[in-house]
Design an enzyme around this catalytic site. Sequence first.
Site, PDB file in Angstrom:
ATOM      1  N   GLU A 177      82.016 -59.489   2.512  1.00 41.85           N
ATOM      2  CA  GLU A 177      82.051 -58.511   3.606  1.00 41.85           C
ATOM      3  C   GLU A 177      80.605 -58.141   3.948  1.00 41.85           C
ATOM      4  OE1 GLU A 177      83.796 -54.748   2.468  1.00 41.85           O
ATOM      5  OE2 GLU A 177      84.218 -54.184   4.539  1.00 41.85           O
TER       6      GLU A 177
ATOM      7  N   HIS B 252      87.460 -57.409  -3.079  1.00 44.30           N
ATOM      8  CA  HIS B 252      86.700 -57.327  -1.825  1.00 44.30           C
ATOM      9  C   HIS B 252      85.445 -58.198  -1.994  1.00 44.30           C
ATOM     10  CE1 HIS B 252      88.890 -53.574  -0.898  1.00 44.30           C
ATOM     11  NE2 HIS B 252      88.338 -53.583   0.294  1.00 44.30           N
TER      12      HIS B 252
ATOM     13  N   HIS C 259      93.997 -49.211   2.775  1.00 40.72           N
ATOM     14  CA  HIS C 259      93.590 -48.209   1.775  1.00 40.72           C
ATOM     15  C   HIS C 259      94.298 -46.893   2.041  1.00 40.72           C
ATOM     16  CE1 HIS C 259      89.968 -50.333   0.045  1.00 40.72           C
ATOM     17  NE2 HIS C 259      90.128 -51.027   1.151  1.00 40.72           N
TER      18      HIS C 259
HETATM   19  O1  LIG Z   1      86.322 -52.526   3.430  1.00 36.45           O
HETATM   20  C1  LIG Z   1      86.004 -51.947   2.398  1.00 36.45           C
HETATM   21  N1  LIG Z   1      85.063 -52.490   1.584  1.00 36.45           N
HETATM   22  C2  LIG Z   1      84.730 -51.930   0.399  1.00 36.45           C
HETATM   23  N2  LIG Z   1      85.255 -50.776  -0.018  1.00 36.45           N
HETATM   24  C3  LIG Z   1      86.162 -50.172   0.777  1.00 36.45           C
HETATM   25  C4  LIG Z   1      86.568 -50.712   1.988  1.00 36.45           C
HETATM   26  N3  LIG Z   1      87.446 -49.871   2.552  1.00 36.45           N
HETATM   27  C5  LIG Z   1      87.603 -48.845   1.703  1.00 36.45           C
HETATM   28  N4  LIG Z   1      86.820 -49.029   0.633  1.00 36.45           N
HETATM   29  C6  LIG Z   1      86.665 -48.133  -0.518  1.00 36.45           C
HETATM   30  C7  LIG Z   1      86.611 -46.659  -0.128  1.00 36.45           C
HETATM   31  C8  LIG Z   1      87.789 -46.051  -0.794  1.00 36.45           C
HETATM   32  O2  LIG Z   1      87.520 -44.763  -1.274  1.00 36.45           O
HETATM   33  C9  LIG Z   1      88.094 -47.013  -1.928  1.00 36.45           C
HETATM   34  C10 LIG Z   1      89.494 -46.982  -2.495  1.00 36.45           C
HETATM   35  O3  LIG Z   1      90.478 -47.062  -1.524  1.00 36.45           O
HETATM   36  O4  LIG Z   1      87.788 -48.284  -1.363  1.00 36.45           O
HETATM   37 ZN   LIG Z   2      89.092 -52.688   2.107  1.00 38.47          ZN
END
Ligand SMILES: O=c1[nH]cnc2c1ncn2[C@H]1C[C@H](O)[C@@H](CO)O1
Ligand SMILES: [Zn+2]
Length: 354
Positions: free
Chosen positions: A204, A201, A17
């Site tokens: 998780e 995603h 990200h």
């Molecule tokens: O691992 C993750 N799971 C779900 N959402 C996530 C994860 N890592 C980052 N994010 C979200 C937070 C950021 O603001 C967004 C976009 O990159 O994605």
């Molecule tokens: Zn992620």
Amino acid sequence: MHLSDILRAPKAVLHDHLDGGLRPATIIELARECGYRGLPTEDPEALGVWFRDAADSGSLERYLETFAHTCAVMQTRESLERVAAECAEDLAADGVVYAEVRYAPEQHQERGLTLDEVVDAVNAGFREGERRTGGRITVRALLTGMRHTDRSLEIAELTVAHRERGVAGFDIAGGEIGNPPARHLPAFQHLRRHNCHFTIHAGEAVGAESIHEAVQICGAERIGHGVRITDDITVHDDGSAALGHLAAYIRDNRIALEVCPTSNLQTGAAKDYATHPIDLLRRLGFRITLNTDNRLVSGTTMSREFQHMAEAFGYGPEVFEEFTVAAVESAFLPLPERRRLIDEVIRPGYAALR
Ligand SMILES: O=c1[nH]cnc2c1ncn2[C@H]1C[C@H](O)[C@@H](CO)O1
Ligand SMILES: [Zn+2]
């Protein structure tokens, strides 16, 4: 495998990200420039530690709260361009030769940028970063829709509009509990109608049902994390394993899992490196890719993820080559470009380590 060899080994990252990987010193400088006063500290080293600790909560929701500080300083064309260029440089310095870097354009509009301006700024930064590294890295953007907002169709349309200009696909991220991916079906239908790539995603914070929905209802080509697919796998005392229909479908169709071990430990998706499901899944034949998720927030790099896996499971260069080739095979790039990366960069890079 020596650290110098791990650093030198060519790597590919599919799940990183942009807003989770800023340099601490850059956050501090940008905060001063834009007048953001919310940072917990103005010491770069302490700020890096703060992110890792704050994210190390055992909960995805708390992990995600830390992104308020990075997004706050990514609200202008210049800041987005700078962060994207530094991202490409930092990945290249870690030996990454191909990266798909994702971010949510809707989170960068607090100071009036349009969605197109956000995407253009980030792309300009990636091109600048590629140039600064002498072309050692290729970076593509994935545009993320947030699960808890209602802008995913708009972001899917943005993805289609920018597909020839540095955007390789789409993703859905954010808190998983209470926000099932099928809520965003119109976005996925739009992408499929336009033959566009996307990952989701899933698996998780929620179990196999979330992965099922992502793959079978929404049509995801890859799964972000996906480690809770183990819910659909029974391991017997003698070490043999029985796969349920979903796990078998994912494995047999070579649907890549974008595995991010350190992030999983922080959000509670896994207990420790030694018992992380990556090794079981790999032995069962799943297509595994190794990823950072968020270099700043998880205090990691691709090389560190490699090191953790080497320590936990004794992996050597042949396994890292396998993960890297798997990542490029599942990249949202045209086939000839994937083949070129594998044949001309990755295979020779690993051969040189032997
Ligand atoms: O691992 C993750 N799971 C779900 N959402 C996530 C994860 N890592 C980052 N994010 C979200 C937070 C950021 O603001 C967004 C976009 O990159 O994605
Ligand atoms: Zn992620």
